[in-house]
Structures are given as structure tokens and as C-alpha cells.
Design a protein around this motif. Structure first.
Motif, PDB file in Angstrom:
ATOM      1  N   MET A 290       0.807  -1.211   0.000  1.00 24.59           N
ATOM      2  CA  MET A 290       0.000   0.000   0.000  1.00 24.59           C
ATOM      3  C   MET A 290       0.848   1.273   0.000  1.00 24.59           C
ATOM      4  O   MET A 290       0.376   2.325  -0.425  1.00 24.59           O
ATOM      5  N   ILE A 291       2.063   1.189   0.499  1.00 26.61           N
ATOM      6  CA  ILE A 291       2.916   2.370   0.670  1.00 26.61           C
ATOM      7  C   ILE A 291       3.606   2.710  -0.645  1.00 26.61           C
ATOM      8  O   ILE A 291       4.310   1.881  -1.224  1.00 26.61           O
ATOM      9  N   GLN A 292       3.410   3.919  -1.114  1.00 25.26           N
ATOM     10  CA  GLN A 292       3.946   4.314  -2.408  1.00 25.26           C
ATOM     11  C   GLN A 292       5.469   4.249  -2.442  1.00 25.26           C
ATOM     12  O   GLN A 292       6.066   3.827  -3.431  1.00 25.26           O
ATOM     13  N   PHE A 308      -6.378  -9.783   8.400  1.00 24.45           N
ATOM     14  CA  PHE A 308      -6.961  -8.630   7.729  1.00 24.45           C
ATOM     15  C   PHE A 308      -7.916  -7.842   8.624  1.00 24.45           C
ATOM     16  O   PHE A 308      -7.997  -6.618   8.531  1.00 24.45           O
ATOM     17  N   SER A 309      -8.671  -8.538   9.466  1.00 24.58           N
ATOM     18  CA  SER A 309      -9.728  -7.855  10.226  1.00 24.58           C
ATOM     19  C   SER A 309      -9.270  -7.285  11.558  1.00 24.58           C
ATOM     20  O   SER A 309     -10.080  -6.722  12.289  1.00 24.58           O
ATOM     21  N   ILE A 310      -7.989  -7.440  11.901  1.00 23.46           N
ATOM     22  CA  ILE A 310      -7.460  -6.753  13.086  1.00 23.46           C
ATOM     23  C   ILE A 310      -7.131  -5.335  12.653  1.00 23.46           C
ATOM     24  O   ILE A 310      -6.197  -5.115  11.888  1.00 23.46           O
ATOM     25  N   PRO A 311      -7.881  -4.351  13.106  1.00 25.96           N
ATOM     26  CA  PRO A 311      -7.697  -2.996  12.582  1.00 25.96           C
ATOM     27  C   PRO A 311      -6.422  -2.340  13.083  1.00 25.96           C
ATOM     28  O   PRO A 311      -6.011  -2.530  14.232  1.00 25.96           O
ATOM     29  N   LEU A 312      -5.788  -1.574  12.198  1.00 27.29           N
ATOM     30  CA  LEU A 312      -4.699  -0.720  12.628  1.00 27.29           C
ATOM     31  C   LEU A 312      -5.261   0.370  13.540  1.00 27.29           C
ATOM     32  O   LEU A 312      -6.408   0.803  13.378  1.00 27.29           O
ATOM     33  N   LYS A 313      -4.467   0.816  14.472  1.00 24.93           N
ATOM     34  CA  LYS A 313      -4.914   1.873  15.363  1.00 24.93           C
ATOM     35  C   LYS A 313      -5.042   3.208  14.621  1.00 24.93           C
ATOM     36  O   LYS A 313      -4.287   3.479  13.680  1.00 24.93           O
ATOM     37  N   THR A 314      -5.978   4.001  15.060  1.00 23.76           N
ATOM     38  CA  THR A 314      -6.047   5.383  14.624  1.00 23.76           C
ATOM     39  C   THR A 314      -5.009   6.182  15.401  1.00 23.76           C
ATOM     40  O   THR A 314      -4.431   5.699  16.390  1.00 23.76           O
ATOM     41  N   ARG A 315      -4.760   7.419  14.989  1.00 23.92           N
ATOM     42  CA  ARG A 315      -3.821   8.258  15.739  1.00 23.92           C
ATOM     43  C   ARG A 315      -4.313   8.457  17.182  1.00 23.92           C
ATOM     44  O   ARG A 315      -3.525   8.439  18.129  1.00 23.92           O
ATOM     45  N   HIS A 316      -5.620   8.621  17.335  1.00 21.35           N
ATOM     46  CA  HIS A 316      -6.189   8.809  18.679  1.00 21.35           C
ATOM     47  C   HIS A 316      -5.895   7.613  19.569  1.00 21.35           C
ATOM     48  O   HIS A 316      -5.466   7.763  20.725  1.00 21.35           O
ATOM     49  N   GLY A 377      -1.564   8.772   8.226  1.00 22.72           N
ATOM     50  CA  GLY A 377      -1.998   9.695   7.190  1.00 22.72           C
ATOM     51  C   GLY A 377      -0.949  10.012   6.149  1.00 22.72           C
ATOM     52  O   GLY A 377      -1.253  10.617   5.122  1.00 22.72           O
ATOM     53  N   GLU A 378       0.305   9.606   6.396  1.00 24.50           N
ATOM     54  CA  GLU A 378       1.383   9.853   5.441  1.00 24.50           C
ATOM     55  C   GLU A 378       1.919   8.544   4.883  1.00 24.50           C
ATOM     56  O   GLU A 378       1.750   8.238   3.711  1.00 24.50           O
ATOM     57  N   LEU A 379       2.565   7.783   5.761  1.00 20.56           N
ATOM     58  CA  LEU A 379       3.107   6.489   5.339  1.00 20.56           C
ATOM     59  C   LEU A 379       1.980   5.483   5.148  1.00 20.56           C
ATOM     60  O   LEU A 379       1.891   4.808   4.117  1.00 20.56           O
ATOM     61  N   ILE A 380       1.097   5.397   6.134  1.00 19.13           N
ATOM     62  CA  ILE A 380      -0.037   4.464   6.113  1.00 19.13           C
ATOM     63  C   ILE A 380      -1.321   5.279   6.140  1.00 19.13           C
ATOM     64  O   ILE A 380      -1.556   6.055   7.065  1.00 19.13           O
ATOM     65  N   LYS A 381      -2.170   5.087   5.135  1.00 20.09           N
ATOM     66  CA  LYS A 381      -3.331   5.953   4.979  1.00 20.09           C
ATOM     67  C   LYS A 381      -4.664   5.269   5.254  1.00 20.09           C
ATOM     68  O   LYS A 381      -5.677   5.950   5.423  1.00 20.09           O
ATOM     69  N   GLU A 382      -4.696   3.935   5.289  1.00 17.42           N
ATOM     70  CA  GLU A 382      -5.964   3.251   5.512  1.00 17.42           C
ATOM     71  C   GLU A 382      -5.712   1.809   5.908  1.00 17.42           C
ATOM     72  O   GLU A 382      -4.582   1.325   5.883  1.00 17.42           O
ATOM     73  N   GLN A 383      -6.788   1.105   6.272  1.00 21.59           N
ATOM     74  CA  GLN A 383      -6.698  -0.308   6.618  1.00 21.59           C
ATOM     75  C   GLN A 383      -6.356  -1.121   5.370  1.00 21.59           C
ATOM     76  O   GLN A 383      -6.783  -0.792   4.259  1.00 21.59           O
ATOM     77  N   ALA A 384      -5.622  -2.218   5.561  1.00 21.19           N
ATOM     78  CA  ALA A 384      -5.211  -3.038   4.428  1.00 21.19           C
ATOM     79  C   ALA A 384      -6.413  -3.614   3.685  1.00 21.19           C
ATOM     80  O   ALA A 384      -6.452  -3.624   2.450  1.00 21.19           O
ATOM     81  N   THR A 386      -9.335  -2.446   3.421  1.00 15.49           N
ATOM     82  CA  THR A 386      -9.977  -1.369   2.667  1.00 15.49           C
ATOM     83  C   THR A 386      -9.184  -1.041   1.413  1.00 15.49           C
ATOM     84  O   THR A 386      -9.752  -0.845   0.332  1.00 15.49           O
ATOM     85  N   ALA A 387      -7.866  -0.981   1.560  1.00 16.84           N
ATOM     86  CA  ALA A 387      -7.013  -0.672   0.418  1.00 16.84           C
ATOM     87  C   ALA A 387      -7.166  -1.710  -0.690  1.00 16.84           C
ATOM     88  O   ALA A 387      -7.229  -1.371  -1.878  1.00 16.84           O
ATOM     89  N   PHE A 388      -7.244  -2.990  -0.301  1.00 21.55           N
ATOM     90  CA  PHE A 388      -7.394  -4.042  -1.307  1.00 21.55           C
ATOM     91  C   PHE A 388      -8.744  -3.926  -2.003  1.00 21.55           C
ATOM     92  O   PHE A 388      -8.845  -4.084  -3.220  1.00 21.55           O
ATOM     93  N   GLN A 389      -9.793  -3.658  -1.249  1.00 25.68           N
ATOM     94  CA  GLN A 389     -11.124  -3.585  -1.838  1.00 25.68           C
ATOM     95  C   GLN A 389     -11.272  -2.365  -2.742  1.00 25.68           C
ATOM     96  O   GLN A 389     -12.018  -2.402  -3.727  1.00 25.68           O
ATOM     97  N   LYS A 390     -10.567  -1.279  -2.434  1.00 29.76           N
ATOM     98  CA  LYS A 390     -10.676  -0.064  -3.237  1.00 29.76           C
ATOM     99  C   LYS A 390      -9.609   0.035  -4.323  1.00 29.76           C
ATOM    100  O   LYS A 390      -9.612   0.989  -5.109  1.00 29.76           O
ATOM    101  N   GLY A 391      -8.698  -0.932  -4.354  1.00 29.65           N
ATOM    102  CA  GLY A 391      -7.645  -0.894  -5.360  1.00 29.65           C
ATOM    103  C   GLY A 391      -6.524   0.067  -5.047  1.00 29.65           C
ATOM    104  O   GLY A 391      -5.751   0.446  -5.934  1.00 29.65           O
TER     105      GLY A 391
END
Length: 609
Positions: A290-292, A308-316, A377-384, A386-391
């Protein structure tokens, strides 16, 4: 069933408020500058924080083995050469390295790929490794990254740990001639170990790469990366005055960059790198997909048991964890001077205390990954998932992914050491899935009649966390035009022990059960294989090797007689035209329609991953 529905509804109401193209490797290509332009946090030689306190941190006193004092340089250099006088000598861009030769492969242990992240560099991005002149002794593994294990897995912990741990191991086939470049450089397989981002080591016997390198004719690289609070603490947003997390992922990037710049010297092709990992290692691989800025660093990927379903933490959430960590150290979360003054042991102890506090049976998915990457928000922008489903990933890269048939056993039985009643299982499921709990319980409850419902919870974890989101992601990848292959490892070992070393995995195909078969490392790891299991190991090993060589796990690549003789079964690409066939990796491996497709259809329809 009326009584059950009333009970389910009551539990739901009571708990409804519970919340929460590779670049070329020549001297004209400056990959550091290239990646810096994409992501400014990677491999910067920025000045350390100026502090007026003498910390006396243990790791500050330790120096890399290639950093010799004037009085010891000659003695240590002679010792290194004498110890490895029959081993291969390789000249890297940083300096000369001496390895060892075994009956299976040439091995280079403990090569530094970045400078030590110690002292005021503790919570900073990895820095380029300093060059050396004397011959570097790469004949023994270096320390693993800081970690502490308790309970059943304590015996598997590395005996030697340190903050100074950014090293990698390289395994090359015996026929590699280091004195002259190969006319046909070999594919490279870079392994990222698992361990929930708090444990594990590149030098674990289970990951011994000499057998894979020898039999598949590839260069195998195993890397270390910072773990736990050392790799993922978030104490604020200002990178100059606080810890901002995701350092472990940046370490992995730094190692991949080192591979791009140096692997040709070891006989490897920097344009043909396969990144593979298991569990947290697979999660890391998914993030690099996912990382450019990781895009030019590898060509294809293998994802083994990705949660896949273990979510990454938000910044909060990451900051909340950082505050809890700081409390355990008697430091203010905003006091970087205090945090940096902590000994490595104090950091580790606070990390472990924080982790134990957050274990909550009503939020037991948290226990799977207390520490780890977060969405910055920079290196990692979303859940994996989600990224796979959205391309939003490198869809042009071939991907091989799969799971074991009983992933959830090790996790559920690890959290619940005592039997779980039907009522308790209902409460846990309701707390986790909230408004979806009635439908999930209606799906699973009728299938389990035992008084102990841990097996039911384990199957839910297997389906929801691992199997079904992997299937969903594989189908999304196929729809995006990616070449994708899926597997399920479904073999119960004949050895009375289990690969994970945990007794409650007895006679289950647990999380990580495929590892000794992938690496052909069972004898080294202390496990016995029957002749049929040895054949399975050979075939699994060669499937992975075929993928590294050709991008197809069932191709009969010509580079090794060993794998040509295995008669690999045909492994069709995962697509609707093939009937969505997956490879069942067992003693009699074969392609088949997924056995739990109806269950995964159910989870897909819920739309909660």
C-alpha cells in the motif's frame, strides 16, 4: 429456539453501548534520494535531539562489531578473518563482509543495514549504516530486537536482545561465485517475521533460510525490525520532540533499500525481489503493498495468515496507548527527555505492563495486536482490507496468499484458559460485533453443542479475522487485474508437539503451522517429519520457490533439479473462470473449491471488514 432468541436479544441490548517497477541497481541511481522525495521520514541523517542530560543508557555503551577502536582494530580484524578463513568474502557498498559456508548454503549473519537506533536516536527513523574498513565478521547472528516473552512461549524467546538490532541475514546457494558477477542473478526472497509486532527474530531456527536457498536456488534474506514500544510508540505529533510511531515499518523499508543497493554483490537480482511474511510479517507485507515509497523495492508478495480484520490503530488510539505507556514509566507523555532517559529494560517493562492492562475479554480482538503500526496519514493511509477492496495498492504485482484451516485456536485458547460457557460466548460475540451479533450467533451457535464454546469462538476468529477477508481481498485483487493465487494449509502434523510450541494447539492446524514446511526447517526447529510430511514440505518449499522465479507457484522452473523432481500439482490462478479454486496444502495437495465459501459469503454480505 425462542428462549435462545430472547437471551440473544437481552445480551445485545445490555452490551449495545460497548464501543470502539523495481529500480535498477547501479551507482547512478540514488535510491535514498528517490525515496526521500516520496517520504521525507525515511533514512534521514538528521541531527539527534540536543539534550543536557547524561542518560547512561546501556545501549549507548555498545558499539557495532565493525566499529573498532584504534587499540582493538587489528586484533578484532585478525580474529574475524581467522574465524572465517574458509568463508566467502563480499565487498558491499559499506565495506567488506566475511561469511561462512555450510553444506547447504553460504551464510552471512548479522549484516547491519542501518545505524543503531539507540540513545537520542531511539525514536527516530533509521539512519544509513556507517561504512567500515576492516572485514566485518558475519559468521554469527546478532541480537534480536528488544522483546520479552512470558507464559507458554517464553522458551521460544531469543536469548540475546538489544536496542542495537537493525541487522539482516543472507543465505545464498553453494554454487554462487562471489568473485565474479553472475550472468543470471538469482531471485531474492525477503522474509519479514511475525510475532504480533512485539516478538520474533530473523535468526529463529524455524526461519533458517539455508534450506530454502539451496533447494529453490534463490537468495534468502531475513531481517530484524524494531518491536513493541521501541518500534511503534506514539507520544505526540512533532517528530522532533516526540515519538511518532511506525519506526518498525520504516526499518523494514530501510532493509529493503539496503537489499536494492547491495544484493547483486551476493548474486541476487534487485529487480526480482519477493517480499513474504507470516502473521504480523504478512501484515507488514500488505502495508508495503500500500505504501507508495515501497513500490520500487520489491516485485511481488506472499501473504501467509494475514489478520486482515485486526484494525490498525487510529492516531487517537495510538496516542492513548502512548499515554498509558508513559504513566508506567513515571514520565509525562510529552517529556521526551524523560522517555529517552529510560533504560531499554524500563521501556520493555512499561510496554508489557501496558499490554497486560489492555487485555479485556469483551474487546479480546485487541489482545491480538496491542502494539503495531497505526494510520498516520502519510506512510499508512488506511486499513489493508480497505485498500485491497478499493484498489489502493500495487495491483500490478503478483500476490500469493492463504491461511491455515484453524487459525483462531491459538488466539482464543490463549485468551481463555478455562472453558467458555454458551452464555459467556454470546456475551463476547455481542460485545465485539454489536448490531451484527444476532446474525452471527444464529449462524454459528447451532453448529456447536459442547458445553465449552471456545471452539466456536476459534472458528469465528478464523473466518472473520483471517480466511474470509483474505478471500474477499483476493477476489478484489483479481478484479483489479492482479495475478493472484490462494491456498489453505490443512495438514495436522503427526508430531505430538505443535509448531507454535503451545500445548493447546495439539492436533490443530494452528496459526503458523505452515512455517516449517515453507522453510524445510522442521529438523532444525526440533520436529520430526514422516516421509509423507517431508514430501509435503518439499512441495510447499518448491511452490514458494517457483513463485519467486516465475511469478507462478506451480511452474517448473529449471534452476533446480530438486524442485523439478517434486512433480508439483497444478495450482490455478484464483479467478472466477477457474471456479475460484484454492490449493489445499496437505499430504495429498490438490486444487479445490473453498470449503467454507458459504460462510465467507455470509461475512462478505455483512460487510464488516
Amino acid at each position: 429456539m425462542g428462549r435462545w432468541r430472547s437471551l440473544l436479544l437481552l445480551c445485545a441490548l445490555c452490551l449495545s453501548e460497548t464501543t470502539g517497477e523495481p529500480t535498477k541497481n547501479d551507482d547512478e541511481v540514488n535510491l535514498v534520494s528517490f525515496l526521500r522525495g516520496i517520504y521525507a521520514g525515511l533514512l534521514l541523517r538528521d541531527d539527534p535531539l540536543v539534550l543536557n542530560t547524561d542518560f547512561g543508557i546501556n545501549s549507548l555503551a555498545s558499539e557495532r562489531s565493525q566499529s573498532f577502536s584504534s587499540s582493538q582494530e587489528s586484533e578484532n580484524e585478525d580474529k574475524a578473518v581467522k574465524k572465517t578463513d574458509i568463508g566467502p568474502l563480499v565487498m558491499t557498498k559499506n565495506g567488506p563482509i566475511k561469511g561462512i559456508t555450510t553444506d547447504k548454503a553460504h551464510i552471512f549473519y548479522g549484516i547491519p543495514y542501518a545505524d543503531p537506533p539507540v540513545g537520542s536516536y531511539r525514536w527516530k527513523p533509521p539512519r544509513p549504516v556507517s561504512p567500515w574498513k576492516a572485514v566485518y565478521d558475519a559468521t554469527f547472528p546478532r541480537a534480536a530486537c528488544m522483546q520479552g516473552c512470558r507464559g507458554p512461549i517464553a522458551a521460544e524467546c531469543p536469548q540475546n536482545v538489544s536496542e542495537d538490532c537493525l541487522y539482516l541475514n543472507i543465505f545464498a546457494p553453494r554454487d554462487v561465485n562471489f568473485s565474479s558477477p553472475l550472468s543470471n542473478p538469482l531471485p531474492v526472497m525477503v522474509w519479514i517475521h511475525g510475532g504480533d509486532f512485539i516478538a520474533g527474530s530473523a535468526s529463529k531456527p524455524l526461519y533458517d533460510g539455508r534450506f530454502m536457498s539451496n533447494f529453490t536456488h534463490t537468495i534468502v534474506v531475513n531481517l530484524e525490525y524494531r518491536l513493541g514500544a521501541f518500534g511503534f510508540l506514539v507520544s505526540g505529533k512533532d517528530a522532533k520532540m516526540s515519538a511518532v510511531g511506525n519506526y518498525g515499518i520504516l526499518d523494514q523499508q530501510a532493509a529493503l533499500l539496503w537489499v536494492q543497493r547491495n544484493i547483486a554483490t551476493f548474486g541476487g537480482d534487485p529487480g526480482k525481489v519477493t517480499l513474504f511474511g507470516e502473521s504480523a510479517g504478512a501484515q507488514s507485507v500488505s502495508l508495503h503493498l500500500m505504501i507508495q515509497s515501497s513500490k520500487p523495492l520489491f516485485k511481488q508478495a506472499v501473504l501467509q495468515s494475514l489478520p486482515f480484520s485486526i484494525p490498525l490503530k487510529t492516531r487517537h488510539d495510538a496516542l492513548k496507548l502512548g499515554k498509558e505507556f508513559a504513566k508506567k514509566t513515571n514520565c509525562s507523555v510529552g517529556d521526551i527527555v524523560c522517555l529517552l532517559s529510560l533504560t531499554p529494560q524500563a521501556v520493555l517493562e512499561a510496554q508489557m505492563k501496558t499490554s497486560s492492562k489492555l487485555v479485556n475479554p469483551f474487546r479480546f480482538l485487541e489482545v491480538f495486536e496491542t502494539w503495531g503500526p497505526f494510520i498516520d496519514g502519510e506512510l499508512i493511509k488506511e486499513q489493508a482490507v480497505t485498500a485491497f477492496q478499493k484498489g489502493h495498492w500495487h495491483a500490478e504485482k503478483p500476490v500469493l496468499l492463504g491461511t491455515t484451516s484453524e487459525e483462531g485456536v491459538i488466539f482464543v485458547y490463549g485468551v481463555f484458559s478455562k472453558p467458555v460457557s454458551a452464555l459467556e460466548s454470546i456475551m463476547y460475540v455481542t460485545a465485539i460485533f454489536k448490531q451484527h451479533s444476532l446474525r452471527i450467533l444464529h449462524k454459528y451457535l447451532p453448529l456447536y453443542r459442547d458445553s465449552d464454546r471456545r471452539n466456536m469462538l476459534a472458528q469465528i476468529v478464523t473466518d472473520f479475522v483471517f480466511l474470509c477477508p483474505s478471500r474477499r481481498s483476493a477476489r478484489a485483487a483479481t478484479e483489479a487485474g492482479s495475478k493472484t493465487w490462494m491456498y489453505v494449509f490443512d495438514h495436522v502434523t503427526s508430531d505430538p508437539r505443535v509448531w507454535s510450541g503451545l500445548t493447546f494447539c495439539y492436533r490443530h492446524v494452528c496459526h503458523g503451522a505452515e512455517l516449517p514446511f515453507v522453510f524445510d526447517s522442521a529438523p532444525v526447529a526440533g520436529f520430526a517429519l514422516t516421509p509423507a510430511e517431508k514430501l509435503l514440505s518439499n512441495r510447499v518449499l518448491c511452490h514458494w520457490g517457483a513463485f519467486a522465479h516465475t511469478g507462478d507457484p506451480s511452474s517448473r522452473f529449471r534452476q533446480t533439479t530438486f524442485c523439478r523432481e517434486q512433480r508439483l500439482p497444478v495450482w490455478p490462478r484464483y479467478s472466477d473462470t477457474s471456479g475460484w479454486l484454492v490449493m489445499n496444502l496437505t499430504v495429498r495437495s490438490h486444487a479445490q473449491v473453498g470449503t467454507r465459501n458459504h460462510v465467507c459469503d455470509f461475512w462478505d454480505h455483512l460487510g464488516i471488514y
